[in-house]
Design a protein around this motif. Structure first.
Motif, PDB file in Angstrom:
ATOM      1  N   ASP A  26      38.414  40.975  46.145  1.00 40.10           N
ATOM      2  CA  ASP A  26      39.057  39.980  45.333  1.00 40.10           C
ATOM      3  C   ASP A  26      39.762  38.809  46.227  1.00 40.10           C
ATOM      4  O   ASP A  26      39.673  38.858  47.273  1.00 40.10           O
ATOM      5  CB  ASP A  26      39.811  40.464  44.107  1.00 40.10           C
ATOM      6  N   ASP A  56      35.611  33.159  31.378  1.00 43.40           N
ATOM      7  CA  ASP A  56      36.499  32.474  31.982  1.00 43.40           C
ATOM      8  C   ASP A  56      36.545  32.132  33.701  1.00 43.40           C
ATOM      9  O   ASP A  56      36.521  33.153  34.491  1.00 43.40           O
ATOM     10  CB  ASP A  56      37.843  33.660  32.108  1.00 43.40           C
ATOM     11  N   ARG A  57      35.939  30.911  33.780  1.00 44.40           N
ATOM     12  CA  ARG A  57      35.420  30.308  35.195  1.00 44.40           C
ATOM     13  C   ARG A  57      36.604  30.612  36.104  1.00 44.40           C
ATOM     14  O   ARG A  57      36.509  30.876  37.169  1.00 44.40           O
ATOM     15  CB  ARG A  57      35.135  29.118  35.005  1.00 44.40           C
ATOM     16  N   ARG A  59      39.167  32.514  36.137  1.00 44.15           N
ATOM     17  CA  ARG A  59      39.418  33.871  36.815  1.00 44.15           C
ATOM     18  C   ARG A  59      38.443  34.332  37.703  1.00 44.15           C
ATOM     19  O   ARG A  59      38.892  35.040  38.712  1.00 44.15           O
ATOM     20  CB  ARG A  59      39.506  34.811  35.255  1.00 44.15           C
ATOM     21  N   HIS A  60      37.244  34.051  37.816  1.00 41.97           N
ATOM     22  CA  HIS A  60      36.418  34.556  38.643  1.00 41.97           C
ATOM     23  C   HIS A  60      36.245  33.492  39.828  1.00 41.97           C
ATOM     24  O   HIS A  60      35.725  34.103  40.980  1.00 41.97           O
ATOM     25  CB  HIS A  60      34.794  34.407  37.927  1.00 41.97           C
ATOM     26  N   ASP A  62      38.649  31.061  41.106  1.00 46.44           N
ATOM     27  CA  ASP A  62      39.889  30.574  41.633  1.00 46.44           C
ATOM     28  C   ASP A  62      39.999  31.040  42.986  1.00 46.44           C
ATOM     29  O   ASP A  62      39.756  32.412  43.065  1.00 46.44           O
ATOM     30  CB  ASP A  62      41.282  30.787  40.857  1.00 46.44           C
ATOM     31  N   GLU A 277      52.475  35.155  44.814  1.00 52.14           N
ATOM     32  CA  GLU A 277      51.664  35.476  43.595  1.00 52.14           C
ATOM     33  C   GLU A 277      52.620  36.473  42.841  1.00 52.14           C
ATOM     34  O   GLU A 277      52.430  36.448  41.578  1.00 52.14           O
ATOM     35  CB  GLU A 277      50.468  36.742  44.362  1.00 52.14           C
ATOM     36  N   THR A 282      51.777  38.359  39.191  1.00 53.64           N
ATOM     37  CA  THR A 282      50.869  39.334  39.653  1.00 53.64           C
ATOM     38  C   THR A 282      51.376  40.576  40.069  1.00 53.64           C
ATOM     39  O   THR A 282      52.490  40.630  40.612  1.00 53.64           O
ATOM     40  CB  THR A 282      49.974  38.720  40.872  1.00 53.64           C
TER      41      THR A 282
END
Length: 338
Positions: A26, A56-57, A59-60, A62, A277, A282
């Motif tokens: 990730d 959710d573009r 989320r995938h 970025d 983050e 996060t």
């Protein structure tokens, strides 16, 4: 426009990459790997066309610009959908888009993509052609050497010939078959025998084509040996589980003369990213889980892992946890605890 688009896949220039790994590579993982190596090509986890077109573009897709060069791997088998998703990937700023023709999981089998596509090389060619038509960044293919009872040489050559006709810019080959029935995804990473020689022969047949190799590679010495036969090497679990090896990639693979960064200094360089983050909400553990193997085999490594594993999961965990873990491998009086 990507500044890397014309340099990623020049035959004769080695490429070292960290493989796309579901649940592992990730954006936090890639950002950490980037402070360890400035030259390696990094990959996202596989993302399906459906997730981008209907989900959710952000989320995938970025990512931190500091991760570049970074490639996005897509999963899908519909040429129109793949073209739409590839355009999103380019518009998001990625340096490359890659088509997954190798994942053997039940999820991709149910969706008729991934390794299943080894059985439909013509369709893979149509997918690559559709993606090439709408983007200017490199479009690459990552495949297996076959599935199930296929003849490996025939299956690989058929797939490669079709994607080359479609204009693929590079081919990454996981040098194992995938068994779609009877083996789990984990078993498919270890049980089918490796056939590096088949990939070498592919390169000999296609000297002007970028060919990269993946599967079972453990060390940088092995990487250098493979690079005498092919153009690129891709490491997965070995690089993830022992990320300190990435500190030597720039010098050992790319010939950079600058001194390799020490893991402790890399972690300190990573702290501003972690802090940013944390401010976004996060959880610390989502970031530090990718750091656990950094001191593999080093005195104090056990304490380092324990501090990150236990304390990073606590509510409100912050940078002090990372600094405490780092202290465990840097201060001699702590080493007795290891």
């Amino acid at each position: 426009m990507s500044e890397h688009k014309d340099t990623l896949y020049k035959v004769g220039s080695p490429v070292f990459s960290v493989a796309p790994m579901l649940d592992w590579t990730d954006r936090h993982c890639r950002s950490y790997h980037r402070v360890l190596t400035s030259r390696s090509l990094l990959y996202t986890e596989m993302v399906t066309t459906g997730a981008l077109i209907h989900g959710d573009r952000a989320r995938h897709l970025d990512f931190n610009k500091g991760e570049q060069p970074v490639a996005c791997q897509l999963g899908g088998s519909n040429p129109k959908d793949l073209a739409e998703a590839a355009k999103m990937v380019e518009d998001w700023g990625y340096d490359e888009v890659n088509l997954n023709v190798g994942c053997p999981s039940d999820r991709v089998q149910n969706g008729s993509f991934g390794a299943c596509l080894m059985l439909e090389p013509q369709l893979v060619g149509e997918c690559i052609a559709a993606m090439k038509e709408v983007v200017s960044i490199p479009v690459t293919t990552k495949c297996r050497i076959g599935v199930d009872e296929q003849n490996e040489e025939e299956a690989l050559n058929a797939l490669v010939d079709d994607v080359l006709k479609a204009g693929t810019d590079g081919i990454w080959v996981h040098a194992r078959k995938a068994w779609l029935k009877g083996l789990s995804p984990k078993e498919n990473r270890d049980i089918p025998p490796l056939n590096y020689d088949l990939v070498y022969r592919l390169k000999q047949r296609l000297p002007e084509v970028f060919i990269g190799i993946n599967g079972g590679i453990q060390t940088l010495e092995e990487c250098k040996d493979h690079l005498t036969h092919v153009d690129g090497v891709m490491l997965g679990r070995a690089a993830y589980q022992n990320p300190a090896m990435l500190t030597l990639v720039d010098s050992e693979i790319y010939g950079d003369e600058s001194e390799a960064i020490l893991p402790a200094d890399a972690i300190r360089q990573y702290l501003p990213y972690i802090e940013a983050e944390l401010e976004k909400g996060t959880r610390l553990s989502h970031i530090t889980r990718h750091m656990l193997g950094t001191y593999q085999g080093v005195p104090g490594a056990r304490v380092f892992r324990r501090i990150l594993t236990v304390n990073a999961n606590k509510p409100g965990a912050g940078l002090d946890v990372v600094l405490e873990a780092l202290d465990a491998v840097e201060r001699p009086e702590r080493l007795a605890l290891a």
